[in-house]
Write a protein that holds these residues in place. Structure first.
Motif, PDB file in Angstrom:
ATOM      1  N   GLY A 150     -33.406 -28.613 -35.557  1.00 32.34           N
ATOM      2  CA  GLY A 150     -32.093 -27.996 -35.761  1.00 32.34           C
ATOM      3  C   GLY A 150     -31.157 -28.158 -34.584  1.00 32.34           C
ATOM      4  N   GLY A 151     -31.692 -28.264 -33.396  1.00 32.44           N
ATOM      5  CA  GLY A 151     -30.859 -28.504 -32.218  1.00 32.44           C
ATOM      6  C   GLY A 151     -29.656 -27.585 -32.128  1.00 32.44           C
ATOM      7  N   THR A 152     -28.471 -28.175 -32.045  1.00 36.36           N
ATOM      8  CA  THR A 152     -27.246 -27.376 -31.912  1.00 36.36           C
ATOM      9  C   THR A 152     -26.954 -26.550 -33.160  1.00 36.36           C
ATOM     10  OG1 THR A 152     -25.905 -29.262 -32.650  1.00 36.36           O
ATOM     11  CG2 THR A 152     -26.159 -28.961 -30.266  1.00 36.36           C
ATOM     12  N   TRP A 153     -27.446 -26.988 -34.324  1.00 36.76           N
ATOM     13  CA  TRP A 153     -27.241 -26.198 -35.538  1.00 36.76           C
ATOM     14  C   TRP A 153     -27.877 -24.821 -35.384  1.00 36.76           C
ATOM     15  CZ3 TRP A 153     -29.579 -30.525 -39.101  1.00 36.76           C
ATOM     16  CH2 TRP A 153     -28.736 -31.643 -39.087  1.00 36.76           C
ATOM     17  N   THR A 154     -29.097 -24.838 -34.877  1.00 37.11           N
ATOM     18  CA  THR A 154     -29.820 -23.575 -34.698  1.00 37.11           C
ATOM     19  C   THR A 154     -29.270 -22.803 -33.507  1.00 37.11           C
ATOM     20  OG1 THR A 154     -31.830 -24.613 -35.584  1.00 37.11           O
ATOM     21  CG2 THR A 154     -32.104 -22.566 -34.336  1.00 37.11           C
ATOM     22  N   GLU A 155     -29.033 -23.516 -32.403  1.00 39.19           N
ATOM     23  CA  GLU A 155     -28.567 -22.876 -31.171  1.00 39.19           C
ATOM     24  C   GLU A 155     -27.256 -22.133 -31.372  1.00 39.19           C
ATOM     25  OE1 GLU A 155     -27.425 -24.121 -26.549  1.00 39.19           O
ATOM     26  OE2 GLU A 155     -28.193 -25.644 -27.944  1.00 39.19           O
ATOM     27  N   PHE A 156     -26.339 -22.708 -32.148  1.00 44.13           N
ATOM     28  CA  PHE A 156     -25.019 -22.115 -32.330  1.00 44.13           C
ATOM     29  C   PHE A 156     -24.839 -21.520 -33.737  1.00 44.13           C
ATOM     30  CE2 PHE A 156     -24.614 -25.253 -28.935  1.00 44.13           C
ATOM     31  CZ  PHE A 156     -24.010 -24.491 -27.940  1.00 44.13           C
ATOM     32  N   ASP A 157     -25.937 -21.383 -34.447  1.00 43.77           N
ATOM     33  CA  ASP A 157     -25.921 -20.744 -35.768  1.00 43.77           C
ATOM     34  C   ASP A 157     -24.881 -21.392 -36.690  1.00 43.77           C
ATOM     35  OD1 ASP A 157     -26.930 -18.931 -37.606  1.00 43.77           O
ATOM     36  OD2 ASP A 157     -25.434 -17.397 -37.114  1.00 43.77           O
ATOM     37  N   VAL A 158     -24.930 -22.709 -36.772  1.00 41.57           N
ATOM     38  CA  VAL A 158     -23.987 -23.462 -37.612  1.00 41.57           C
ATOM     39  C   VAL A 158     -24.537 -23.514 -39.039  1.00 41.57           C
ATOM     40  CG1 VAL A 158     -22.755 -25.640 -37.940  1.00 41.57           C
ATOM     41  CG2 VAL A 158     -23.363 -24.886 -35.625  1.00 41.57           C
ATOM     42  N   PRO A 159     -23.773 -23.061 -40.024  1.00 42.64           N
ATOM     43  CA  PRO A 159     -24.268 -23.058 -41.399  1.00 42.64           C
ATOM     44  C   PRO A 159     -24.232 -24.445 -42.040  1.00 42.64           C
ATOM     45  CG  PRO A 159     -22.020 -22.243 -41.362  1.00 42.64           C
ATOM     46  CD  PRO A 159     -22.429 -22.445 -39.923  1.00 42.64           C
ATOM     47  N   TYR A 160     -24.987 -24.554 -43.092  1.00 41.97           N
ATOM     48  CA  TYR A 160     -25.077 -25.803 -43.857  1.00 41.97           C
ATOM     49  C   TYR A 160     -23.699 -26.343 -44.235  1.00 41.97           C
ATOM     50  CZ  TYR A 160     -25.308 -28.375 -48.304  1.00 41.97           C
ATOM     51  OH  TYR A 160     -25.093 -29.274 -49.313  1.00 41.97           O
ATOM     52  N   GLU A 161     -22.809 -25.459 -44.693  1.00 41.56           N
ATOM     53  CA  GLU A 161     -21.499 -25.890 -45.183  1.00 41.56           C
ATOM     54  C   GLU A 161     -20.704 -26.625 -44.119  1.00 41.56           C
ATOM     55  OE1 GLU A 161     -23.089 -22.839 -47.788  1.00 41.56           O
ATOM     56  OE2 GLU A 161     -22.791 -22.892 -45.608  1.00 41.56           O
ATOM     57  N   LYS A 162     -20.745 -26.130 -42.883  1.00 41.64           N
ATOM     58  CA  LYS A 162     -20.000 -26.782 -41.793  1.00 41.64           C
ATOM     59  C   LYS A 162     -20.634 -28.121 -41.428  1.00 41.64           C
ATOM     60  CE  LYS A 162     -17.760 -22.865 -39.527  1.00 41.64           C
ATOM     61  NZ  LYS A 162     -17.601 -22.106 -38.270  1.00 41.64           N
ATOM     62  N   LEU A 194     -31.418 -25.104 -41.527  1.00 43.18           N
ATOM     63  CA  LEU A 194     -30.004 -24.888 -41.832  1.00 43.18           C
ATOM     64  C   LEU A 194     -29.892 -23.773 -42.858  1.00 43.18           C
ATOM     65  CD1 LEU A 194     -28.205 -28.355 -42.223  1.00 43.18           C
ATOM     66  CD2 LEU A 194     -27.536 -26.485 -40.716  1.00 43.18           C
ATOM     67  N   LYS A 195     -28.994 -22.844 -42.607  1.00 38.44           N
ATOM     68  CA  LYS A 195     -28.807 -21.711 -43.508  1.00 38.44           C
ATOM     69  C   LYS A 195     -27.535 -21.899 -44.330  1.00 38.44           C
ATOM     70  CE  LYS A 195     -32.161 -19.657 -41.194  1.00 38.44           C
ATOM     71  NZ  LYS A 195     -33.528 -19.569 -41.720  1.00 38.44           N
ATOM     72  N   LYS A 196     -27.634 -21.574 -45.607  1.00 35.37           N
ATOM     73  CA  LYS A 196     -26.444 -21.563 -46.450  1.00 35.37           C
ATOM     74  C   LYS A 196     -25.800 -20.191 -46.385  1.00 35.37           C
ATOM     75  CE  LYS A 196     -27.326 -25.212 -49.811  1.00 35.37           C
ATOM     76  NZ  LYS A 196     -27.302 -25.572 -51.241  1.00 35.37           N
ATOM     77  N   GLU A 197     -24.478 -20.182 -46.370  1.00 32.76           N
ATOM     78  CA  GLU A 197     -23.772 -18.910 -46.287  1.00 32.76           C
ATOM     79  C   GLU A 197     -23.970 -18.121 -47.572  1.00 32.76           C
ATOM     80  OE1 GLU A 197     -19.801 -20.202 -45.420  1.00 32.76           O
ATOM     81  OE2 GLU A 197     -20.121 -20.101 -43.246  1.00 32.76           O
ATOM     82  N   LEU A 198     -24.085 -16.800 -47.445  1.00 33.07           N
ATOM     83  CA  LEU A 198     -24.373 -15.926 -48.562  1.00 33.07           C
ATOM     84  C   LEU A 198     -23.346 -16.066 -49.676  1.00 33.07           C
ATOM     85  CD1 LEU A 198     -26.223 -13.725 -49.691  1.00 33.07           C
ATOM     86  CD2 LEU A 198     -24.803 -12.027 -48.527  1.00 33.07           C
ATOM     87  N   THR A 199     -22.074 -16.259 -49.295  1.00 35.39           N
ATOM     88  CA  THR A 199     -21.007 -16.385 -50.296  1.00 35.39           C
ATOM     89  C   THR A 199     -21.256 -17.565 -51.210  1.00 35.39           C
ATOM     90  OG1 THR A 199     -19.716 -17.660 -48.689  1.00 35.39           O
ATOM     91  CG2 THR A 199     -19.223 -15.301 -48.889  1.00 35.39           C
ATOM     92  N   ASN A 200     -21.841 -18.621 -50.636  1.00 31.91           N
ATOM     93  CA  ASN A 200     -22.111 -19.799 -51.451  1.00 31.91           C
ATOM     94  C   ASN A 200     -23.307 -19.583 -52.375  1.00 31.91           C
ATOM     95  OD1 ASN A 200     -20.003 -21.173 -50.467  1.00 31.91           O
ATOM     96  ND2 ASN A 200     -21.140 -22.687 -49.306  1.00 31.91           N
ATOM     97  N   TYR A 201     -24.275 -18.779 -51.903  1.00 33.90           N
ATOM     98  CA  TYR A 201     -25.389 -18.466 -52.776  1.00 33.90           C
ATOM     99  C   TYR A 201     -24.882 -17.738 -54.010  1.00 33.90           C
ATOM    100  CZ  TYR A 201     -29.187 -19.712 -49.586  1.00 33.90           C
ATOM    101  OH  TYR A 201     -30.077 -20.381 -48.806  1.00 33.90           O
ATOM    102  N   LYS A 202     -23.959 -16.789 -53.788  1.00 34.80           N
ATOM    103  CA  LYS A 202     -23.418 -16.025 -54.899  1.00 34.80           C
ATOM    104  C   LYS A 202     -22.604 -16.916 -55.829  1.00 34.80           C
ATOM    105  CE  LYS A 202     -23.190 -11.562 -52.498  1.00 34.80           C
ATOM    106  NZ  LYS A 202     -22.293 -10.528 -51.958  1.00 34.80           N
TER     107      LYS A 202
END
Length: 205
Positions: A150-162, A194-202
Motif C-alpha cells: 500500500g505504501g503511500t496509499w496506506t500511509e496517507f489513508d488514500v481511498p480507492y476512489e482517489k 485500499l479502502k473504498k469510501e462508505l458513500t460509494n458502498y451505499k
C-alpha cells in the motif's frame, strides 16, 4: 561560441545534480527508503524503453525519453507535490513555469527553447508521446505502492476512489498496461490495502 555553449551546458549539468536531493513520498520497491526525483526519472526512462511496444499509438521514443528525464527538473525550485495532496493541486503551476524558465534557461538558447517546449508538451499531455510518458509516470509509483503493501496509499489513508481517479490516466497511453494496473488496484481493495469510501458502498448497494 562553442566554448560559451559548453560552459552554459556544464552549468546546467551541475544545477540538475540537485534533483538527486528532491525526495518523493513513494519508496523504492520493497523498501523503507524514499525515492528521489533523479531515481524516479531514470526508472521512467528505462520503463519507457522496455514497455514502448505496448503504446497504443506509434511514438517517438526519443521524445518520450526526453520528457520523462526532464519532467521533474522544475521541482529543484518548486519542490515535489504529492499527487494525493489535499492542500496543493498536483497540476502545472506558475511556480513550476518560473522554475522551468530559470533552470532550462541556463542552457544555450536553442536547447533551452527545446527543453521548455518538451516540458510544456508533457504537462499538457495531449500528444501521443506525452500520454505514454504520463502512463509511465503514473504506473511506476503504483507498482512501488503495491510492492510496499500500500505504501503511500496506506500511509496517507488514500481511498480507492482517489487512486483510481489519478491512475486512470495510464489508459490514455496504453490499454494493456491500464488493464494490468486496474487489476492491481482491484486486488489491493480485495486485500484490504485500499479502502473504498462508505458513500460509494451505499451508492453501489
Amino acid at each position: 561560441m562553442h566554448t560559451d555553449n559548453l560552459l552554459k551546458q556544464i552549468d546546467f549539468i551541475k544545477e540538475i545534480d540537485k534533483l538527486k536531493y528532491i525526495q518523493r513520498k513513494t519508496k523504492l520497491f520493497n523498501s523503507d527508503r524514499h525515492e528521489n526525483d533523479a531515481e524516479h526519472s531514470w526508472h521512467l526512462a528505462m520503463m519507457a524503453i522496455i514497455l514502448a511496444e505496448h503504446s497504443d499509438k506509434q511514438i517517438d521514443i526519443l521524445k518520450v525519453l526526453k520528457m520523462v528525464l526532464i519532467h521533474d527538473i522544475v521541482e529543484i525550485d518548486a519542490g515535489d507535490t504529492f499527487i494525493y495532496d489535499t492542500s496543493k493541486n498536483h497540476v502545472n503551476t506558475e511556480e513550476e513555469r518560473i522554475a522551468a524558465k530559470r533552470i532550462f534557461g541556463l542552457l544555450p538558447v536553442e536547447q533551452a527553447k527545446e527543453f521548455i517546449a518538451i516540458w510544456e508538451e508533457f504537462e499538457e499531455g495531449s500528444t501521443d508521446e506525452a500520454k505514454f510518458a504520463k502512463t509511465m509516470d503514473r504506473f511506476e509509483p503504483l507498482l512501488q505502492n503495491v510492492s510496499n503493501n500500500g505504501g503511500t496509499w496506506t500511509e496517507f489513508d488514500v481511498p480507492y476512489e482517489k487512486v483510481y481517479d489519478k491512475k486512470k490516466a495510464i489508459k490514455e497511453g496504453s490499454e494493456l498496461i491500464w488493464n494490468y494496473a486496474e487489476n492491481l488496484i482491484n486486488e489491493s481493495v480485495d486485500k484490504g490495502v485500499l479502502k473504498k469510501e462508505l458513500t460509494n458502498y451505499k451508492r453501489n448497494e
